[in-house]
Design a protein around this motif. Sequence first.
Motif, PDB file in Angstrom:
ATOM      1  N   TRP A 179       3.681  -9.947   0.800  1.00  0.00           N
ATOM      2  CA  TRP A 179       3.986  -9.655   2.200  1.00  0.00           C
ATOM      3  C   TRP A 179       5.171  -8.693   2.348  1.00  0.00           C
ATOM      4  N   GLY A 180       6.094  -8.711   1.374  1.00  0.00           N
ATOM      5  CA  GLY A 180       7.272  -7.854   1.442  1.00  0.00           C
ATOM      6  C   GLY A 180       8.507  -8.631   1.857  1.00  0.00           C
ATOM      7  N   ASP A 181       9.649  -8.167   1.382  1.00  0.00           N
ATOM      8  CA  ASP A 181      10.906  -8.874   1.635  1.00  0.00           C
ATOM      9  C   ASP A 181      11.278  -8.911   3.114  1.00  0.00           C
ATOM     10  N   ASP A 182      10.792  -7.943   3.892  1.00  0.00           N
ATOM     11  CA  ASP A 182      11.168  -7.864   5.303  1.00  0.00           C
ATOM     12  C   ASP A 182      10.177  -8.557   6.232  1.00  0.00           C
TER      13      ASP A 182
END
Length: 224
Positions: A179-182
Amino acid sequence: MKILIVEDEVRLAEALGQIMKEQHYQADIVYNGTDGFYCGLSGDYDVLILDVMLPGENGFEIVKKLREAKIATPILMLTARDDVQDKVFGLDRGADDYMTKPFVPEELLARIRALSRRQGEVIVEEMKFADLTLSLSSNDLWCRTKSIHLGYKEFEILKILMSNTGTIISKDTLISRVWGDDSDAEDNNVEAYISFLRKKLSFLGSKAEIVTVRKVGYRLEDIS
């Protein structure tokens, strides 16, 4: 694989970038010939996708200058004109391949893989575990003669598990890498996609199983 895209049509450049992303290639995009030349001069790329008609310097000039600078990166040229003389002109200046717009993404990707192999890179087309085969080009999951297509996140999660067999992968790791760190994704998002994958493994009748290690994460196991 690392790709440089030099294309001044923003929508096409972004579409090309998305195609590369879906194949898990790293893509850098520049929109004019001057930037394209200097990026290509770095020699950091596995393949360069280069439009012919560009602001600054055109594609023919860039190819010629890169080859004069001893840059051997394979170059695939794109043009809106289906003109044999243009193709010959570009190839004579050092391009490795040529495609006319519009093109089919599958053919573009096949040509990129072929160009990369000329550089000696081994392209991994599939992953295997137990009775499973995961196609990295089509996102299809095979178990013997039966197959099913995986969605993007399902594919990414299973690829991570198959790359780390015997290792427990935490939910935090999956959220970060898929999903991504953000992102705002939480544990229940991971749990939902693990459930989807388990149903697909059951549908295929596979001997591979995604095991939950309580309060730690998930591990792929062969239960045959």
